[in-house]
Motif scaffolding. Sequence first.
Motif, mmCIF file in Angstrom:
data_model
loop_
_atom_site.group_PDB
_atom_site.id
_atom_site.type_symbol
_atom_site.label_atom_id
_atom_site.label_comp_id
_atom_site.label_asym_id
_atom_site.label_seq_id
_atom_site.Cartn_x
_atom_site.Cartn_y
_atom_site.Cartn_z
ATOM 1 N N LEU A 64 63.052 -19.524 -14.373
ATOM 2 C CA LEU A 64 62.273 -20.313 -15.328
ATOM 3 C C LEU A 64 60.867 -19.730 -15.504
ATOM 4 O O LEU A 64 60.310 -19.133 -14.578
ATOM 5 C CB LEU A 64 62.175 -21.758 -14.848
ATOM 6 N N THR A 65 60.315 -19.936 -16.685
ATOM 7 C CA THR A 65 58.956 -19.501 -16.990
ATOM 8 C C THR A 65 58.110 -20.701 -17.391
ATOM 9 O O THR A 65 58.514 -21.474 -18.271
ATOM 10 C CB THR A 65 58.939 -18.469 -18.133
ATOM 11 N N ASP A 66 56.954 -20.858 -16.766
ATOM 12 C CA ASP A 66 55.973 -21.863 -17.185
ATOM 13 C C ASP A 66 54.923 -21.138 -18.012
ATOM 14 O O ASP A 66 54.161 -20.318 -17.493
ATOM 15 C CB ASP A 66 55.335 -22.544 -15.973
ATOM 16 N N MET A 67 54.881 -21.440 -19.303
ATOM 17 C CA MET A 67 54.024 -20.706 -20.227
ATOM 18 C C MET A 67 52.619 -21.273 -20.362
ATOM 19 O O MET A 67 51.847 -20.819 -21.212
ATOM 20 C CB MET A 67 54.691 -20.636 -21.596
ATOM 21 N N HIS A 68 52.259 -22.234 -19.516
ATOM 22 C CA HIS A 68 50.881 -22.732 -19.559
ATOM 23 C C HIS A 68 50.511 -23.279 -18.194
ATOM 24 O O HIS A 68 50.780 -24.451 -17.872
ATOM 25 C CB HIS A 68 50.707 -23.812 -20.622
ATOM 26 N N VAL A 69 49.902 -22.435 -17.366
ATOM 27 C CA VAL A 69 49.464 -22.874 -16.043
ATOM 28 C C VAL A 69 48.014 -22.481 -15.818
ATOM 29 O O VAL A 69 47.472 -21.593 -16.483
ATOM 30 C CB VAL A 69 50.333 -22.292 -14.903
ATOM 31 N N HIS A 70 47.414 -23.169 -14.852
ATOM 32 C CA HIS A 70 46.062 -22.856 -14.374
ATOM 33 C C HIS A 70 46.132 -22.834 -12.846
ATOM 34 O O HIS A 70 45.912 -23.851 -12.198
ATOM 35 C CB HIS A 70 45.051 -23.897 -14.852
ATOM 36 N N SER A 71 46.486 -21.702 -12.299
ATOM 37 C CA SER A 71 46.611 -21.598 -10.843
ATOM 38 C C SER A 71 45.232 -21.444 -10.242
ATOM 39 O O SER A 71 44.619 -20.384 -10.347
ATOM 40 C CB SER A 71 47.490 -20.398 -10.470
ATOM 41 N N GLU A 72 44.744 -22.495 -9.648
ATOM 42 C CA GLU A 72 43.414 -22.473 -9.053
ATOM 43 C C GLU A 72 43.571 -22.248 -7.551
ATOM 44 O O GLU A 72 43.929 -23.171 -6.818
ATOM 45 C CB GLU A 72 42.693 -23.789 -9.330
#
Length: 470
Positions: A64-72
């Motif tokens: 699966l691909t998550d096309m909107h993340v903010h990995s902080e």
Amino acid sequence: MTRPEIHAYVGATVIDATGAPPRPDQSVVVVDRTITIVGPAAQVPIPAGALVHDVAGKYLIPGLTDMHVHSEPETGDPRHFAALYIANGVTAIREMWGRPVLHDVRRQVRSGELLGPRMTIASPLLDGEPALWSDVPDAPVVPIGSSGQARRAVAEAIDTGADFIKVYSRLSPEAYRAVIAEAHRRDITVAGHRSDNVPFLEQIESGQRSFEHLFGGIWPAASPDVDRLEAAMARIQTSPEFHLGSWLKQVTQVEWDAIASYDRATANSVFERLVAADVAYTPTLAVHAVIDQPESIRLDDSRMDYLVPGTPESWDFLRERIYCGGGRSAEEAARHRELLDWRRATVGAMNEAGVRLLAGTDSVGPGLFPGFSLHVELEQLVAAGLTPMRALQCATLEPARFLGREHWAGTVEVGRVADLVILDDDPLVDIRNTQRIHSVVVDGRHVGPRERAELLRTAERIASEQPLPQ
């Protein structure tokens, strides 16, 4: 010469995400990182030396691909978020807020030092002056007030390794057009928010390749009263009290006004423009569900164990200051519930019109969890009217197409990279079965049930060892 590593997955039903019907009792052979055979188990010979995985009765889908993340990376340990993505079958992500540490993490993943997802990384946010996040210390935002600044910002983003340019809500028409022109000249993709100051139809034709979220853009453009509504969006930028919370509250009012005059034929013409321009949309229904219904945020959620101490306090602040803008009346709360229904219906209509939809979550904001929330987004897409197969494609085939990887990623086919998720139950019967993960394969590397459980324990341990924020 090193012998290739060979894995054979025998007996699963393959859901290849091409749209073809599921194929039961298949064998999938992986040599190093590439799928070399997909066929009926009774007919596929198992290569000598292969590690055989009996997956009879299970279901095999693409990673699966998550096309909107903010990995902080609050913990400073890149294993933290990487483990959560892989354990949840998320083998690729699009980082929507570029920062140097993410490039360091990607280098570790590519070198094999770190087990993590394939990463596509944005530039810093290019926004107007003052930027929406200007009141957040050290936020990687580039405020732009002129076309010259816009051109320099694009050049600097490319120099620092950005894969694409992220545009934001407050860009002026002059700055937005300059960003687009410079990005086109330098052959780099532009994605992000719509500018509140530029007509949406112009932005569709501008060359921006994807739009994120359902804030304020589509509904004014889908109304015969578009000029007045888009002028109201632009006036928000001149509000004397301007911050994220006030912006969201004012945008919500414009949205509410817009749906009162929503016209289906006009909306369809907007969707047709998106299709004709080959522009993708990432609706991020998971975050809208939280923003429109903040009471759904549960601080006793067991997944909180994977987030750092202090997260509840941070979420409370963001929920009250930004999502609720200092508080909501009963009437405002009712409006938000209705707006969420409109968002789902709009996504369903976009899908029917053939708009390219991308699954994305906007994690890790309040109520959202890295890796886990992509499964929530799939549920939301089905609630919007998509079939489970189509929802799966929004997290597999469509991201691969958007990222130019469709010839080597996104489906379970010979010649594709071995990014796979093996499930205990059929996701086409119930999309929630994507959460029933047995094992994961990322870039050919097998992550079985024990290692997957260890990844989750690692993420929990790293999070628990962090000191409370000061």
